[in-house]
Design a protein around this motif. Structure first.
Motif, PDB file in Angstrom:
ATOM      1  N   CYS A   8       0.963  -1.361  -0.133  1.00  0.00           N
ATOM      2  CA  CYS A   8       0.213   0.153   0.029  1.00  0.00           C
ATOM      3  C   CYS A   8       0.953   1.445   0.071  1.00  0.00           C
ATOM      4  N   SER A   9       1.957   1.305   0.964  1.00  0.00           N
ATOM      5  CA  SER A   9       2.736   2.412   0.962  1.00  0.00           C
ATOM      6  C   SER A   9       3.484   2.533  -0.252  1.00  0.00           C
ATOM      7  N   LYS A  10       3.973   1.484  -1.025  1.00  0.00           N
ATOM      8  CA  LYS A  10       4.774   1.648  -2.401  1.00  0.00           C
ATOM      9  C   LYS A  10       3.606   2.150  -3.437  1.00  0.00           C
ATOM     10  N   HIS A  11       2.440   1.803  -3.645  1.00  0.00           N
ATOM     11  CA  HIS A  11       1.392   2.358  -4.607  1.00  0.00           C
ATOM     12  C   HIS A  11       1.214   3.559  -4.217  1.00  0.00           C
ATOM     13  N   SER A  12       0.996   3.951  -3.021  1.00  0.00           N
ATOM     14  CA  SER A  12       0.704   5.389  -2.550  1.00  0.00           C
ATOM     15  C   SER A  12       1.887   6.441  -2.904  1.00  0.00           C
ATOM     16  N   LEU A  13       3.217   5.805  -2.393  1.00  0.00           N
ATOM     17  CA  LEU A  13       4.421   6.956  -2.824  1.00  0.00           C
ATOM     18  C   LEU A  13       4.673   6.913  -4.514  1.00  0.00           C
ATOM     19  N   CYS A  14       4.103   5.640  -5.160  1.00  0.00           N
ATOM     20  CA  CYS A  14       4.449   5.832  -6.681  1.00  0.00           C
ATOM     21  C   CYS A  14       3.261   6.901  -7.153  1.00  0.00           C
ATOM     22  N   ALA A  15       2.157   6.656  -6.833  1.00  0.00           N
ATOM     23  CA  ALA A  15       1.167   7.585  -7.237  1.00  0.00           C
ATOM     24  C   ALA A  15       1.279   8.878  -6.865  1.00  0.00           C
ATOM     25  N   LEU A  16       1.928   9.353  -5.785  1.00  0.00           N
ATOM     26  CA  LEU A  16       2.311  10.745  -5.395  1.00  0.00           C
ATOM     27  C   LEU A  16       3.485  11.194  -6.275  1.00  0.00           C
ATOM     28  N   GLY A  63      12.190   9.376  -5.614  1.00  0.00           N
ATOM     29  CA  GLY A  63      11.239   8.731  -4.768  1.00  0.00           C
ATOM     30  C   GLY A  63      10.531   7.624  -5.610  1.00  0.00           C
ATOM     31  N   LEU A  64      10.364   7.719  -6.972  1.00  0.00           N
ATOM     32  CA  LEU A  64       9.640   6.816  -7.782  1.00  0.00           C
ATOM     33  C   LEU A  64      10.503   5.642  -7.907  1.00  0.00           C
ATOM     34  N   ILE A  65      11.791   6.033  -8.191  1.00  0.00           N
ATOM     35  CA  ILE A  65      12.551   4.896  -8.304  1.00  0.00           C
ATOM     36  C   ILE A  65      12.845   4.025  -6.917  1.00  0.00           C
ATOM     37  N   LEU A  75      15.300   6.114  -0.549  1.00  0.00           N
ATOM     38  CA  LEU A  75      13.963   6.619  -0.219  1.00  0.00           C
ATOM     39  C   LEU A  75      14.499   7.347   1.266  1.00  0.00           C
ATOM     40  N   PHE A  76      15.619   7.054   2.023  1.00  0.00           N
ATOM     41  CA  PHE A  76      16.117   7.773   3.015  1.00  0.00           C
ATOM     42  C   PHE A  76      16.511   9.136   2.583  1.00  0.00           C
ATOM     43  N   PHE A  77      17.145   9.164   1.439  1.00  0.00           N
ATOM     44  CA  PHE A  77      17.728  10.631   0.959  1.00  0.00           C
ATOM     45  C   PHE A  77      16.667  11.193   0.176  1.00  0.00           C
ATOM     46  N   TYR A  78      15.558  10.545  -0.284  1.00  0.00           N
ATOM     47  CA  TYR A  78      14.484  11.077  -0.698  1.00  0.00           C
ATOM     48  C   TYR A  78      13.578  12.006   0.511  1.00  0.00           C
TER      49      TYR A  78
END
Length: 142
Positions: A8-16, A63-65, A75-78
């Motif tokens: 769920c987090s993956k799909h939400s972050l990808c959509a954002l 963030g997407l990658i 993701l940490f640096f993002y």
């Protein structure tokens, strides 16, 4: 029946981040379109908007990658970059709330007097002349 784990987090972050990519491309496109058709003659304004659009594009791409590949370091640096952007936005917002009306007028007048190209654009589009006082007999910069 719910999201398990990181899905769920993956799909939400990808959509954002896809939304951020679209916004960044829109910013770059509108700034270039405005300069191309002569709506804005100030290169600094167009360059600033394009620069922010490019920055947003690269941050969203990171963030997407990071979300797609489950890359924790990326993701940490993002998150660090987004936190620094938040700190800058919060600081600028606080500074804007801290100045009073006279200081706002003074800053606007200083900015008006330091930018001849913006003066011409505003005077041409609003059919006016001057910042506070209007001289009906003065030359109109077109």
């Amino acid at each position: 029946m719910g999201c398990a784990g990181f899905t769920c987090s993956k799909h939400s972050l990808c959509a954002l981040n896809i939304l951020y990519v679209m916004v960044s491309l829109l910013m770059i496109g509108i700034a270039a379109w405005g300069k191309w058709f002569g709506l804005v003659s100030s290169f600094q304004v167009v360059g600033g908007v394009i620069g922010v659009g490019v920055f947003l594009f690269f941050v969203a791409l990171a963030g997407l990658i990071g979300a797609m590949k489950h890359h924790q370091v990326l993701l940490f640096f993002y998150m660090i970059v987004l936190f620094m952007v938040f700190i800058v936005q919060f600081s600028v917002s606080s500074a804007c709330l801290a100045i009073n009306r006279e200081q706002q007028d003074h800053l606007l007048e200083v900015g008006w007097n330091n930018s001849q190209s913006t003066q011409r654009d505003v005077e041409k589009s609003l059919n006016c002349c001057g910042f506070k006082q209007v001289d009906p007999n003065g030359p109109v910069m077109l």
